[in-house]
Design a protein around this motif. Structure first.
Motif, PDB file in Angstrom:
ATOM      1  N   LEU A   1      53.994  39.285  49.990  1.00 11.12           N
ATOM      2  CA  LEU A   1      54.507  38.191  50.825  1.00 11.12           C
ATOM      3  C   LEU A   1      55.686  37.513  50.143  1.00 11.12           C
ATOM      4  O   LEU A   1      56.761  37.337  50.719  1.00 11.12           O
ATOM      5  CB  LEU A   1      53.408  37.153  51.042  1.00 11.12           C
ATOM      6  N   GLY A   2      55.472  37.166  48.877  1.00 14.06           N
ATOM      7  CA  GLY A   2      56.508  36.470  48.123  1.00 14.06           C
ATOM      8  C   GLY A   2      57.779  37.294  48.028  1.00 14.06           C
ATOM      9  O   GLY A   2      58.889  36.771  48.099  1.00 14.06           O
ATOM     10  N   MET A   3      57.600  38.581  47.923  1.00 14.75           N
ATOM     11  CA  MET A   3      58.713  39.504  47.742  1.00 14.75           C
ATOM     12  C   MET A   3      59.514  39.677  49.033  1.00 14.75           C
ATOM     13  O   MET A   3      60.734  39.567  49.058  1.00 14.75           O
ATOM     14  CB  MET A   3      58.082  40.837  47.356  1.00 14.75           C
ATOM     15  N   ILE A   4      58.792  39.950  50.122  1.00 18.01           N
ATOM     16  CA  ILE A   4      59.448  40.232  51.398  1.00 18.01           C
ATOM     17  C   ILE A   4      60.275  39.044  51.864  1.00 18.01           C
ATOM     18  O   ILE A   4      61.404  39.184  52.336  1.00 18.01           O
ATOM     19  CB  ILE A   4      58.384  40.578  52.474  1.00 18.01           C
ATOM     20  N   MET A   5      59.706  37.864  51.689  1.00 17.75           N
ATOM     21  CA  MET A   5      60.416  36.664  52.141  1.00 17.75           C
ATOM     22  C   MET A   5      61.738  36.512  51.400  1.00 17.75           C
ATOM     23  O   MET A   5      62.762  36.210  51.990  1.00 17.75           O
ATOM     24  CB  MET A   5      59.583  35.411  51.888  1.00 17.75           C
TER      25      MET A   5
ATOM     26  N   ILE B   1      61.043  30.207  39.184  1.00 20.11           N
ATOM     27  CA  ILE B   1      61.028  31.226  40.243  1.00 20.11           C
ATOM     28  C   ILE B   1      60.111  30.768  41.370  1.00 20.11           C
ATOM     29  O   ILE B   1      58.903  30.623  41.177  1.00 20.11           O
ATOM     30  CB  ILE B   1      60.594  32.579  39.663  1.00 20.11           C
ATOM     31  N   PRO B   2      60.704  30.510  42.539  1.00 18.95           N
ATOM     32  CA  PRO B   2      59.905  29.962  43.641  1.00 18.95           C
ATOM     33  C   PRO B   2      58.696  30.843  43.960  1.00 18.95           C
ATOM     34  O   PRO B   2      57.619  30.332  44.264  1.00 18.95           O
ATOM     35  CB  PRO B   2      60.877  29.955  44.821  1.00 18.95           C
ATOM     36  N   ALA B   3      58.886  32.165  43.871  1.00 17.71           N
ATOM     37  CA  ALA B   3      57.805  33.082  44.236  1.00 17.71           C
ATOM     38  C   ALA B   3      56.550  32.839  43.400  1.00 17.71           C
ATOM     39  O   ALA B   3      55.430  33.012  43.881  1.00 17.71           O
ATOM     40  CB  ALA B   3      58.268  34.525  44.082  1.00 17.71           C
ATOM     41  N   LYS B   4      56.741  32.428  42.150  1.00 15.65           N
ATOM     42  CA  LYS B   4      55.575  32.192  41.302  1.00 15.65           C
ATOM     43  C   LYS B   4      54.670  31.137  41.931  1.00 15.65           C
ATOM     44  O   LYS B   4      53.465  31.298  42.009  1.00 15.65           O
ATOM     45  CB  LYS B   4      56.018  31.734  39.909  1.00 15.65           C
TER      46      LYS B   4
END
Lengths: 254, 368
Positions: free
Chosen positions: B179-183, B319-322
């Motif tokens: 999810l974090g990656m695709i966004m 890193i926002p994804a974290k």
């Protein structure tokens, strides 16, 4: 000093001591000129002379460092939104979307300038007839030859009936026949009361203009009709006039 | 030959004059080597441990000391009731709880047999496997010592219980990661490329000369990718629930709220990238290398951030994804409510606001 310029409905552009500085570099140095309604005004100059910067100020893209300017009656410093509504613009880079169809491009720009759907539709039909483009209507713009694209781009730039259209080297890389046809479109636009402000590198095109200004190192060095300029500089062609003036330049072309 | 050489020289000029691309080309390998070199380790150091030792006898104390002395563990809490285990995990105070059975030392001495229960937070299965293995080894080594002293057969059986993810399905950890990656991919990379393409084609100029407000230009660029991300989010949710059988343990609404926030941050990031560069390739490199790889390596998506060098741990915080992945893990897998991810939500909101402010400012400067 009087800060406001009197609006005159017969003058589409009034520039007074227009100046743009970037740091210590003066790109446009105190230029003043006027453009009459319905005229074709040639804006000439070598690369780096300050043409583009001057034009960007007149389009409301760049705020002048000094001086004043009225375009279509609106102040270019404080009424940029109104200026933008009254002008059309076609750049030297091809200015339509290759991956959109002909009619989709027209619809897009018509929409951006706030035309109504019905108006866009009837105007598109008319335009397709005038340009003899009816077969190309559903084709992707990217698949059209350059000449077609340039004519279409010009037609799109005046689609919303602006008071004034800026053409930034509109005929670059186009063959002489298409250039000729392109100028016919320009004349046609002026006959409908649209004022044309055009930059070009082709001196034969300068001859087609009603009046021509030549910029050297950020200043306007000459401004008159091609005929008067030729006699003033004792030259046979506009090319010679341009060469004489451009030689004075101390600025390096970029 | 001469033609070839002058062509090669020309290519060098291209690279040398395009500073951004050059920087990327020079820095990227260095960053990648550092990231791969350090982040690939699955060792888990300084895992926080809580201990429940009802008898509080010498045998359990010695095991606790051994565990605490190891570089892999820090004993951070001693608890006294089994009810507290859940609280410990929910507040993320510890990743491992070691439970000694009642009368541990006595049973060991009299029966030669005793039990220890290792309860691990298995939302990150890789890390959980590693640290339970280390803990079991430490217990086994104590058992060896004991046998050496007394020449008696002693047996301490560590039992492992994986909390939240009993089957150790890696899907539990990779769904939030994907999810974090695709966004990031859709929102940041594609948005930036789409905006930069306009600049490259010269159509941006036409848009700027038109009466269209810059904010509309931005919004119209962002909208399709926003819609796309929402569709992606829905697809990933459906796939994870029905195909991967990863249930949404917590509130779906909280998940949506957190995801929308993350999409907002990603879009702002894409906008910022587009203001920093003028060519599609540069935009692609910045978002591809500068965003995607850090997301993969530093977000905790694949490798636990806890086992990274301190500098990288600090880096991982920007890193926002974290933060997103951690929030999704909490809501989706642990089943916690939005109140337990307030920190993540706060950090993401702050990032989004900062990014939007900077990029809007920068975008305006571009018009000049």
């Amino acid at each position: 000093m009087n800060n406001t310029i009197q609006h005159n409905p017969n003058k589409v552009i009034i520039a007074e001591n227009l100046t743009k500085r970037f740091g210590r570099f003066t790109a446009v140095d105190n230029i003043s000129f006027e453009v009459e309604k319905g005229e074709i005004f040639g804006f000439l100059g070598a690369n780096g002379a300050g043409k583009t910067t001057a034009m960007r100020m007149l389009c409301g893209l760049s705020i002048p460092t000094g001086g004043k300017g009225l375009v279509a009656g609106y102040d270019i410093g404080s009424q940029t939104e109104l200026v933008k509504k009254s002008i059309g613009y076609m750049s030297q880079k091809f200015s339509l979307y290759d991956d959109l169809k002909v009619w989709e491009n027209i619809e897009l720009f018509g929409g951006i300038y706030g035309l109504k759907d019905k108006e866009i539709k009837t105007k598109t039909d008319d335009l397709m007839k005038v340009l003899n483009f009816e077969e190309e209507r559903d084709k992707l713009v990217g698949s059209l030859p350059l000449g077609f694209k340039q004519k279409l781009a010009f037609s799109v730039s005046i689609f919303h009936n602006p008071k004034l259209v800026f053409l930034d080297e509109p005929t670059g890389g186009v063959d002489p026949i298409t250039r000729r046809q392109f100028w016919e479109l320009i004349y046609d636009a002026t006959s409908r009361g649209i004022t044309v402000f055009v930059t070009t590198h082709y001196m034969d095109e300068a001859e087609y203009c009603n009046r021509v200004s030549i910029m050297v190192d950020g200043k306007i060095e000459a401004l008159d009709s091609p005929k008067n300029l030729k006699s003033q500089f004792n030259a046979k062609s506009m090319d010679e006039v341009f060469q004489q003036l451009a030689r004075k330049s101390t600025r390096k072309a970029d | 030959m001469k033609q070839l050489l002058s062509f090669i020289r020309k290519e060098f000029y291209h690279i040398l004059r395009d500073r951004t691309t050059m920087m990327i080309l020079l820095l990227m390998p260095i960053i990648q080597i550092i990231l791969f070199g350090f982040a690939l380790s699955t060792e888990v150091k300084d895992t926080q441990v809580a201990v429940l030792a009802p008898a509080n006898d010498d045998a359990s104390q010695r095991i606790i000391d051994k565990i605490n002395a190891s570089e892999y563990f820090n004993v951070v809490a001693k608890i006294h009731k089994t009810d507290e285990i859940r609280t410990i995990f929910r507040d993320a105070k510890a990743k491992l709880v070691i439970v000694f059975e009642d009368n541990f030392a006595e049973k060991l001495r009299h029966n030669g047999k005793a039990h220890i229960l290792l309860i691990a937070d298995a939302t990150d299965p890789n890390a959980a496997t590693s640290f339970t293995f280390y803990a079991s080894n430490i217990i086994a080594s104590y058992q060896q010592e004991l046998m050496g002293e007394n020449k008696n057969p002693y047996q301490i059986t560590p039992e492992v219980k994986m909390l939240y993810n009993p089957q150790m399905l890696s899907a539990f950890s990779f769904v939030p990661g994907v999810l974090g990656m695709i966004m990031i991919l859709i929102c940041a990379m594609m948005t930036s490329i789409a905006i930069v393409r306009e600049k490259e084609m010269g159509t941006m100029e036409i848009l700027l000369v038109s009466p269209m407000k810059p904010i509309y230009t931005i919004l119209s660029k962002i909208t399709p990718y926003f819609v796309l991300s929402c569709v992606n989010f829905a697809t990933i949710m459906l796939l994870s629930v029905f195909v991967l059988k990863v249930p949404i343990a917590g509130s779906f609404l909280s998940l949506v709220v957190v995801s929308l926030l993350y999409i907002f941050v990603s879009l702002a990031l894409g906008l910022l990238v587009s203001t920093l560069t003028d060519s599609q390739q540069a935009a692609m490199l910045i978002s591809g290398m500068g965003l995607m790889i850090p997301v993969m390596l530093l977000s905790g998506m694949i490798f636990p951030t806890e086992n990274m060098p301190v500098a990288l741990q600090y880096l991982s915080n920007i890193i926002p994804a974290k933060w997103y992945i951690s929030a999704v893990r909490a809501i989706m897998i642990k089943g916690l409510g939005i109140t337990s991810v307030l920190k993540e939500v706060g950090v993401l909101s702050f990032m989004g606001l900062v990014l939007v402010t900077i990029s809007l400012k920068k975008f305006k400067v571009r018009l000049e």
